[in-house]
Design an enzyme around this catalytic site. Structure first.
Site, PDB file in Angstrom:
ATOM      1  N   GLN A  28       0.819  -1.217   0.069  1.00 16.67           N
ATOM      2  CA  GLN A  28       0.018   0.090   0.004  1.00 16.67           C
ATOM      3  C   GLN A  28       1.005   1.423  -0.056  1.00 16.67           C
ATOM      4  O   GLN A  28       0.590   2.303  -0.405  1.00 16.67           O
ATOM      5  CB  GLN A  28      -0.885   0.007   1.093  1.00 16.67           C
ATOM      6  CG  GLN A  28      -2.024  -0.861   1.239  1.00 16.67           C
ATOM      7  CD  GLN A  28      -3.091  -0.616  -0.021  1.00 16.67           C
ATOM      8  OE1 GLN A  28      -3.210   0.489  -0.142  1.00 16.67           O
ATOM      9  NE2 GLN A  28      -3.749  -1.716  -0.653  1.00 16.67           N
ATOM     10  N   GLN A  86       2.866  -1.465  14.200  1.00 15.69           N
ATOM     11  CA  GLN A  86       2.472   0.035  14.103  1.00 15.69           C
ATOM     12  C   GLN A  86       2.280   0.488  15.680  1.00 15.69           C
ATOM     13  O   GLN A  86       2.839   1.878  15.501  1.00 15.69           O
ATOM     14  CB  GLN A  86       0.867   0.028  13.604  1.00 15.69           C
ATOM     15  CG  GLN A  86       0.739   0.013  12.086  1.00 15.69           C
ATOM     16  CD  GLN A  86      -0.535   0.208  11.653  1.00 15.69           C
ATOM     17  OE1 GLN A  86      -1.323   0.947  12.293  1.00 15.69           O
ATOM     18  NE2 GLN A  86      -0.736  -0.301  10.291  1.00 15.69           N
ATOM     19  N   HIS A 108      -6.026   0.435   7.753  1.00 11.39           N
ATOM     20  CA  HIS A 108      -6.777  -0.457   8.250  1.00 11.39           C
ATOM     21  C   HIS A 108      -6.932   0.039   9.758  1.00 11.39           C
ATOM     22  O   HIS A 108      -6.262   0.615  10.376  1.00 11.39           O
ATOM     23  CB  HIS A 108      -6.051  -2.020   8.286  1.00 11.39           C
ATOM     24  CG  HIS A 108      -6.746  -3.255   8.722  1.00 11.39           C
ATOM     25  ND1 HIS A 108      -8.002  -3.399   8.820  1.00 11.39           N
ATOM     26  CD2 HIS A 108      -6.099  -3.894   9.683  1.00 11.39           C
ATOM     27  CE1 HIS A 108      -8.375  -4.320   9.287  1.00 11.39           C
ATOM     28  NE2 HIS A 108      -7.093  -4.609  10.008  1.00 11.39           N
ATOM     29  N   GLY A 134      -1.941  -2.992  -3.351  1.00 15.06           N
ATOM     30  CA  GLY A 134      -1.238  -1.615  -3.732  1.00 15.06           C
ATOM     31  C   GLY A 134      -1.070  -1.659  -5.150  1.00 15.06           C
ATOM     32  O   GLY A 134      -1.152  -0.602  -5.933  1.00 15.06           O
TER      33      GLY A 134
END
Length: 341
Positions: A28, A86, A108, A134
């Site tokens: 992505q 993350q 997301h 992506g």
């Protein structure tokens, strides 16, 4: 009914007035950075020290800086790292660089939905989630089209978070196809459920069980592979293009009758009960907690299950048969071409 937005609904100037940091340059990440740049947005890519993606991003003409510098420079930060990475990167490299009025975006909802990332007050928190990989997001953009996307808002400090998310989606090319308004909760829960019950978990388990059933009954593994895995693409493509009824119209009457009379025996009430249980585990956070704990422990179960899957007889037979059919892999997007961060 769902709310859909298109190009005429988007204020294209909103995202162009921002300095955007795309954190990560995987599947992505590369599509977002390149599409935004080509739409006239001020973009920089934030990568961790030693990232193998740095050379790829720079070769594409993008400016690459550290994650911390990217977050510091930008007033819109799009986090496109793997779900399990993350929180650590956010806490160590991004959180301290967010100022009041900055926007924090995701593709997301996992980390926001389950409270793994907790943004400070005073900023917008939104999601723009293309419904495709992506390389497809990038290719369709270059061809003049777009991939449909979801947008959602978790925090609307500015009062314009939804408009900003729509502007961002427009710069990706998504409004050319259609943008659907949702919530972080709905996107996360339906996404995880779809992966587990159908797209990955359900399909792979069904294929392997059917393969094993035929082989145990004495049929050749090669025949079982063709009937239970190889031909699946034909059916999925028909469903993708025409829906379930369209697929049934395109196959033989024999296949259609077997579908309608035997399918419900395979996917019976017991299976539906398990689906409900899986959804409950997603919604109450048990799956997220399990996955976070698995990563914290070094992924022992994950690695064991992955190896178990790779050693299944269907994989051995499939590798041999696919080697005889080079057309199957023609044009395949190699994982290393779109991974990184």
């Amino acid at each position: 009914m769902a709310t859909l937005y298109y190009s005429d609904d988007a204020d294209k100037a909103l995202v162009r007035s921002r300095k955007v940091a795309v954190i990560g340059y995987g599947s992505q990440g590369h599509a977002h950075a390149l599409n935004l740049r080509d739409s006239g947005v001020d973009v920089r890519v934030g990568l961790r020290e030693g990232s193998a993606s740095k050379a790829k991003a720079e070769a594409a003409g993008l400016r690459v800086v550290s994650v911390r510098q990217a977050a510091s420079e930008a007033d819109l930060v799009m986090v496109l790292l793997p779900d399990t990475e993350q929180r650590a990167v956010y806490e160590s490299e991004i959180a301290d660089e967010l100022a009041e009025g900055d926007a924090l975006f995701f593709a997301h909802g996992f980390n926001i939905r389950f409270g793994l990332v907790n943004p400070p007050p005073g900023g917008d928190v939104a999601m723009v989630a293309p419904k495709g990989p992506g390389h497809l997001v990038r290719r369709t953009f270059e061809e003049g089209g777009g991939v449909p996307s979801l947008i959602a808002v978790a925090e609307d400090a500015s009062g314009k978070a939804m408009q900003l998310a729509l502007s961002y989606a427009d710069a990706l090319g998504a409004t050319r196809a259609g943008v659907l308004e949702t919530t972080f909760e709905e996107e996360t829960e339906t996404d995880l459920f779809g992966e587990q019950a159908v797209l990955c978990g359900g399909v792979s388990a069904l294929v392997m069980a059917a393969f094993e059933t035929l082989v145990e009954a004495g049929y050749q593994p090669e025949s079982a592979y063709f009937e239970c895995l190889h031909e699946l693409k034909l059916i999925v493509d028909l469903m993708y293009e025409q829906g379930i009824s369209g697929m049934r119209f395109s196959v033989s009457d024999t296949a259609e009758y077997g579908d309608m009379t035997r399918g419900p025996r395979v996917i019976d009430e017991h299976v539906r009960d398990e689906m409900r249980a899986i959804l409950a585990e997603i919604r109450d956070g048990r799956f997220a907690a399990e996955w976070v704990a698995e990563n914290a422990a070094g992924r022992p179960r994950f690695k064991a299950l992955r190896e178990q899957g790779r050693s299944h007889p269907i994989e051995q037979v499939g590798a041999q048969l696919r080697a005889m059919m080079p057309f199957v892999s023609k044009g395949r997007q190699r994982l290393e071409d779109v991974s990184g961060g």
